[in-house]
Enzyme design. Structure first.
Site, mmCIF file in Angstrom:
data_model
loop_
_atom_site.group_PDB
_atom_site.id
_atom_site.type_symbol
_atom_site.label_atom_id
_atom_site.label_comp_id
_atom_site.label_asym_id
_atom_site.label_seq_id
_atom_site.Cartn_x
_atom_site.Cartn_y
_atom_site.Cartn_z
ATOM 1 N N SER A 247 0.849 -1.009 0.042
ATOM 2 C CA SER A 247 0.237 0.021 -0.033
ATOM 3 C C SER A 247 0.864 1.480 0.054
ATOM 4 C CB SER A 247 -0.781 -0.057 1.230
ATOM 5 O OG SER A 247 -2.062 0.694 0.884
ATOM 6 N N HIS A 388 -7.632 -5.879 0.241
ATOM 7 C CA HIS A 388 -6.476 -5.077 0.458
ATOM 8 C C HIS A 388 -5.655 -5.485 1.614
ATOM 9 C CE1 HIS A 388 -4.247 -1.133 -0.262
ATOM 10 N NE2 HIS A 388 -4.161 -0.994 1.152
HETATM 11 C C1 GTR Z 1 -5.395 4.506 1.773
HETATM 12 C C2 GTR Z 1 -4.877 5.357 0.800
HETATM 13 C C3 GTR Z 1 -4.145 4.261 -0.312
HETATM 14 C C4 GTR Z 1 -3.209 3.479 0.365
HETATM 15 C C5 GTR Z 1 -3.706 3.046 1.826
HETATM 16 C C6 GTR Z 1 -2.794 2.402 2.631
HETATM 17 O O1 GTR Z 1 -6.147 5.301 2.829
HETATM 18 O O2 GTR Z 1 -5.760 6.295 0.154
HETATM 19 O O3 GTR Z 1 -3.434 5.228 -1.091
HETATM 20 O O4 GTR Z 1 -1.800 3.853 0.437
HETATM 21 O O5 GTR Z 1 -4.269 3.949 2.427
HETATM 22 O O6 GTR Z 1 -1.569 2.787 2.838
HETATM 23 O O7 GTR Z 1 -3.257 1.311 3.318
#
Ligand code: GTR
Length: 410
Positions: A247, A388
């Protein structure tokens, strides 16, 4: 004065884009993607011999317009604060070692897990999100005292020991002959928009100018300094270090790998906007939205591209191409639509001509591979089922890819 006026411009742009980005609903519909043309990573060059100069040009554009340059190398030196003791873990098959190094006045607490009796082992280097104690449930791992996101009062807690273990596949990493080196990213710079007061920034006299580092570039710089340290460690082979991140930390691993060619292999897990995903697609998270939600991640010049992606001199396929000729892996997850899995695939695909110019395969798949069916050449890509996160499936692919490229195993 220059800094002041660029601050005022940046503030004005961010107020306007804050309003826009908050109003606009993110698009998830492929048919509503604006028509776009990707810049050519090979523009102006015809031979492999010309790639290093072209690469330098692209790298400088990313630094000046997106991530920001490191203001000075004056604070690059690291020192060992605590040499750390070693103990056996995982039933004796692994050694756990926790040296503490100092960088720009900050203590970086490393957690090293390596096969017992390692000598010159290849390694994965990756930041963790909430502290070393979340990676492995072991009472000897100290809780970080630094600011931690999404925890009560932003403090690390005893009860979170091992809470992120499912994201780390430690045993599999060890069983396959790799070391894992991890540290909490907040040791380098707390992930909060604090006006660059805290973290390593405190050691730098000036606030970052419009083309100087945001937090992602700062974290990437920290990874390079950890690599400097690994060069002094006999158990680890610093010429075979794979830098990995998930991420926001996947955006970080890509930028670290782009800047520092000593990283032998680069892995971005679900890195999305500002990482592997093509910005011009504006699907899921957009440039305007990321700059609004996380104003400290990129440099202020990047604000120019809010709702204005077509003016970017690059797109994220060129960030992937900056790894060439080194192996690079991009991973997506089906339910991670915020990160635009298709955009992540397209970046891997459109980096392939650079690898081919260098006589390498690049990404074998021409079309998006089926779910849970990785495609691995000198560029690797998969889209796995689920959301995610980092899973056992992801690590299985990274280990296979790293064995092939760092251990010469098929
Ligand atoms: C979210 C963000 C993403 C990603 C994510 C993370 O809120 O919008 O770009 O980086 O966090 O790091 O888990």
């Amino acid at each position: 004065m220059r800094i002041l006026s660029s601050l005022i411009v940046a503030l004005a742009i961010s107020i306007v884009s804050f309003a826009n980005a908050q109003d606009a609903k993110p698009n998830y519909d492929e048919s509503k993607i604006p028509a776009y043309k990707l810049p050519d990573p090979l523009a102006g060059i015809e031979s492999a011999a010309q790639w290093p100069a072209r690469r330098k040009q692209i790298l400088e554009q990313f630094a000046a317009e997106m991530f920001g340059k490191v203001p000075t190398d004056k604070f690059n030196a690291i020192s060992v604060k605590d040499a750390g003791t070693r103990k056996q873990v995982l039933g004796g098959k692994a050694t756990m070692w926790q040296p503490v190094i100092t960088l720009a006045g900050r203590d970086l607490n490393l957690l090293v897990l390596m096969p017992a009796d390692s000598a010159n082992a290849p390694a994965f280097l990756a930041y963790n999100f909430h502290g070393n104690h979340t990676v492995l449930d072991d009472a000897d791992i100290p809780l970080t005292k630094n600011w931690v996101r999404s925890k009560p009062e932003n403090r690390a807690r005893e009860e979170d020991r091992g809470s992120a273990a499912s994201r780390w596949a430690v045993e599999k990493i060890i069983d396959n002959g790799f070391a894992l080196v991890t540290l909490y990213y907040g040791d380098v710079d707390p992930d909060v928009d604090d006006g660059f007061e805290n973290g390593v920034h405190a050691a730098f006299p000036d606030k970052p100018a419009a083309d100087q580092w945001g937090s992602i570039a700062t974290w990437a710089w920290g990874l390079s300094r950890v690599l400097d340290f690994l060069g002094t460690v006999p158990e680890i082979d610093e010429t075979r270090v794979a830098v990995m991140g998930h991420s926001r930390l996947g955006k970080t691993s890509l930028w670290a790998g782009a800047n520092d060619e000593r990283f032998a292999l680069v892995i971005s897990n679900n890195s999305g906007c500002g990482g592997a995903a093509i910005s011009r697609r504006r699907i899921g998270e957009s440039v305007a939205r990321i700059n609004t939600s996380f104003p400290h991640w990129f440099c202020d010049n990047f604000l120019k591209y809010n709702d204005n992606e077509s003016q970017l001199p690059f797109d994220q396929h060129m960030l992937i191409a900056l790894m060439a000729p080194r192996p690079v892996y991009v991973a997506s997850a089906v339910e991670d639509t915020w990160a635009d899995p298709r955009g992540e695939f397209l970046a891997a695909k459109h980096a392939t001509p650079v690898y081919q110019l260098l006589g390498l395969e690049g990404l074998p798949a021409d079309e998006m591979p089926a779910v849970d069916e990785p495609s691995q050449g000198s560029i690797g890509y998969h889209i796995r089922s689920g959301g995610h996160s980092v899973t056992e499936f992801d690590w299985t692919q990274y280990i296979k890819f790293a064995k092939r490229h760092l251990m010469n195993e098929q």
